[in-house]
Scaffold this motif. Structure first.
Motif, short mmCIF file in Angstrom:
data_model
loop_
_atom_site.label_atom_id
_atom_site.label_comp_id
_atom_site.label_asym_id
_atom_site.label_seq_id
_atom_site.Cartn_x
_atom_site.Cartn_y
_atom_site.Cartn_z
N GLU A 21 0.84 -1.20 0.00
CA GLU A 21 0.00 0.00 0.00
C GLU A 21 0.87 1.24 0.00
O GLU A 21 1.83 1.34 0.77
CB GLU A 21 -0.90 0.01 1.24
CG GLU A 21 -2.15 -0.79 1.05
CD GLU A 21 -3.17 -0.57 2.17
OE1 GLU A 21 -2.95 0.32 3.01
OE2 GLU A 21 -4.16 -1.30 2.18
N ALA A 22 0.53 2.20 -0.85
CA ALA A 22 1.27 3.47 -0.85
C ALA A 22 1.00 4.17 0.48
O ALA A 22 -0.13 4.14 0.98
CB ALA A 22 0.82 4.33 -2.02
N PRO A 23 2.03 4.78 1.08
CA PRO A 23 1.85 5.41 2.40
C PRO A 23 1.13 6.75 2.28
O PRO A 23 1.08 7.35 1.20
CB PRO A 23 3.28 5.59 2.89
CG PRO A 23 4.10 5.75 1.64
CD PRO A 23 3.42 4.91 0.58
N LEU A 24 0.60 7.22 3.39
CA LEU A 24 -0.03 8.54 3.45
C LEU A 24 0.74 9.38 4.47
O LEU A 24 1.14 8.86 5.52
CB LEU A 24 -1.49 8.43 3.90
CG LEU A 24 -2.48 7.89 2.88
CD1 LEU A 24 -3.85 7.63 3.53
CD2 LEU A 24 -2.61 8.86 1.70
N PRO A 25 0.96 10.66 4.20
CA PRO A 25 1.70 11.48 5.16
C PRO A 25 0.84 11.83 6.38
O PRO A 25 -0.29 12.29 6.23
CB PRO A 25 2.06 12.73 4.36
CG PRO A 25 1.00 12.83 3.30
CD PRO A 25 0.55 11.42 3.01
N GLY A 26 1.38 11.58 7.57
CA GLY A 26 0.70 11.98 8.79
C GLY A 26 1.05 13.42 9.14
O GLY A 26 1.71 14.11 8.36
N PRO A 27 0.61 13.90 10.31
CA PRO A 27 0.93 15.27 10.71
C PRO A 27 2.45 15.51 10.73
O PRO A 27 3.19 14.67 11.24
CB PRO A 27 0.36 15.36 12.14
CG PRO A 27 -0.68 14.29 12.21
CD PRO A 27 -0.21 13.19 11.30
N GLY A 28 2.87 16.60 10.13
CA GLY A 28 4.29 16.94 10.12
C GLY A 28 5.11 16.15 9.12
O GLY A 28 6.34 16.27 9.08
N GLU A 29 4.44 15.34 8.29
CA GLU A 29 5.17 14.49 7.34
C GLU A 29 4.87 14.89 5.89
O GLU A 29 3.86 15.51 5.60
CB GLU A 29 4.76 13.02 7.52
CG GLU A 29 5.19 12.42 8.84
CD GLU A 29 4.76 10.97 8.99
OE1 GLU A 29 5.44 10.26 9.74
OE2 GLU A 29 3.75 10.56 8.38
N VAL A 30 5.79 14.48 5.00
CA VAL A 30 5.59 14.71 3.58
C VAL A 30 5.58 13.36 2.86
O VAL A 30 6.21 12.40 3.31
CB VAL A 30 6.69 15.61 2.97
CG1 VAL A 30 6.69 16.99 3.62
CG2 VAL A 30 8.07 14.97 3.09
N LEU A 31 4.84 13.31 1.75
CA LEU A 31 4.87 12.14 0.86
C LEU A 31 5.78 12.52 -0.30
O LEU A 31 5.56 13.53 -0.97
CB LEU A 31 3.47 11.82 0.35
CG LEU A 31 3.37 10.67 -0.66
CD1 LEU A 31 3.60 9.32 0.01
CD2 LEU A 31 2.01 10.68 -1.37
N VAL A 32 6.81 11.70 -0.53
CA VAL A 32 7.78 12.00 -1.60
C VAL A 32 7.63 10.96 -2.71
O VAL A 32 7.67 9.75 -2.44
CB VAL A 32 9.22 11.98 -1.04
CG1 VAL A 32 10.24 12.22 -2.16
CG2 VAL A 32 9.39 13.02 0.06
N ALA A 33 7.44 11.44 -3.94
CA ALA A 33 7.50 10.56 -5.11
C ALA A 33 8.98 10.37 -5.43
O ALA A 33 9.66 11.32 -5.83
CB ALA A 33 6.77 11.19 -6.29
N VAL A 34 9.48 9.14 -5.22
CA VAL A 34 10.92 8.90 -5.36
C VAL A 34 11.33 8.99 -6.83
O VAL A 34 10.66 8.46 -7.71
CB VAL A 34 11.27 7.51 -4.78
CG1 VAL A 34 12.77 7.22 -4.95
CG2 VAL A 34 10.88 7.43 -3.31
#
Ligand SMILES: [Zn+2]
Ligand SMILES: [Zn+2]
Length: 343
Positions: A21-34
């Motif tokens: 499963e692709a992750p989801l960013p929580g509070p204070g986090e970013v989702l990075v497309a590698v």
């Protein structure tokens, strides 16, 4: 939830590409497309099933601790970074509030987790990381160069600063994989002269191409004399061992002059040295060094840009995630310098 490809190393030289499963960013986090993610010698500890990072279990986390990419989404409360920003990632996920974290040494945090070892890493289409681990990449820098600027170049640059490398220094580098090659680039950028040592002929010629003033086979019978002649005086001002071999560590200590400095970077479980001759009588400083304080990254990037350091030259082999098995095999066989997944 959409699925994504991710590379796992469960041990015994097995390489698994799983749909997770692709992750989801929580509070204070970013989702990075590698966009780029490098293979490192330390990954081979997972490949063999004997993780070098404490608490890590082979096959548990997505591998890859040297990623760069584009921020695809941000979680609640993210302030400085936004979707579309090009970033590399600092590999150490610290608590953020202990004494080590407060001065930027996330990798010395007692509760740290390591991308690719104890937290899901970058050998995947996406990864999630705290905003404070983002390292903004300048427009002029490619994602491949950005990924190499972290653990490979950043680690060696930080070690060279601790070694006081300057235009007056003669420096020895043992082990010319991606770490040692980055060391050659860092020493030259800081103005030093460098003698590079490795038993593999191709690696020595590559070091010369990168700017090494002299490249030697450490197994040659007159190697000590050649290093002394190169360094002048009573030996090298500084030495870096990237090989982790006991013979190289001892040669580095022996070849360094009194009051000189030596850094051990190559991972090694144990070694035997001669403290009286090598350290005490020479009043030599020996220290271990790995990775870098996150506050050093501005200087690392600034040096790369000002000195036009072509980090992409270290990326001798590029692979898709689907080619992971070949990538790890060739890297393990020392057929590559930096092997990079490019997405
Ligand atoms: Zn690494
Ligand atoms: Zn902390």
């Amino acid at each position: 939830m959409p699925k994504m490809k991710a590379v796992f190393l469960p041990g015994d030289k097995r390489v698994e590409i799983r749909a997770v499963e692709a992750p989801l960013p929580g509070p204070g986090e970013v989702l990075v497309a590698v966009k780029a993610s490098c293979i490192c010698r330390s990954d081979l500890s997972l490949y063999y099933g004997n993780a070098v990072v404490g608490g890590a279990k082979a096959g548990k986390c997505i591998t890859g601790h040297e990623p760069a990419g584009v921020i695809a989404a941000t979680g609640a409360g993210v302030k400085k970074f936004k979707a579309g920003d090009r970033v590399a990632l600092h590999l150490a996920l610290g608590c953020g509030v202990c004494a080590a974290c407060r001065v930027g040494n996330y990798h010395l945090c007692p509760e740290w987790r390591c991308l690719g070892f104890t937290a899901d890493g970058g050998n995947a289409e996406y990864l999630v990381a705290p905003e404070r681990n983002c390292l903004m990449l300048p427009k002029a820098m490619s994602f491949v160069a950005g990924a190499i600027s972290t653990d490979a170049f950043g680690t060696l640059y930080s070690a060279c600063r601790k070694l006081n490398v300057s235009g007056a220094s003669a420096v020895g580098v043992w082990g010319l994989g991606p770490m040692g090659s980055s060391g050659v680039l860092a020493i030259k950028a800081l103005g030093g002269r460098v003698v590079a040592l490795d038993p593999i002929e191709e690696r020595r010629s590559f070091a010369k191409e990168l700017g090494a003033d002299l490249a030697l086979d450490p197994n040659e019978s007159d190697v000590r004399e050649q290093i002394l002649a190169f360094a002048g005086g009573s030996g090298l001002h500084a030495a870096i061992d990237c090989s982790g071999s006991g013979a190289a560590q001892n040669m580095a200590l022996d070849a360094t002059r009194p009051l000189g400095r030596v850094a051990f970077i190559g991972e090694a479980k144990e070694t035997t040295i001669r403290p009286s001759d090598q350290l005490i009588r020479k009043q030599l400083q020996l220290f271990g060094s790995w990775y870098f304080n996150i506050a050093e990254y501005d200087e690392i990037i600034d040096t790369i840009l000002r000195k036009n350091i072509e980090l992409e030259r270290l990326a001798t082999h590029r692979f898709s995630l689907d080619q992971a098995e070949t990538a790890f095999r060739l890297f393990d066989e020392r057929k590559t310098e930096k092997a990079v997944f490019v997405l």
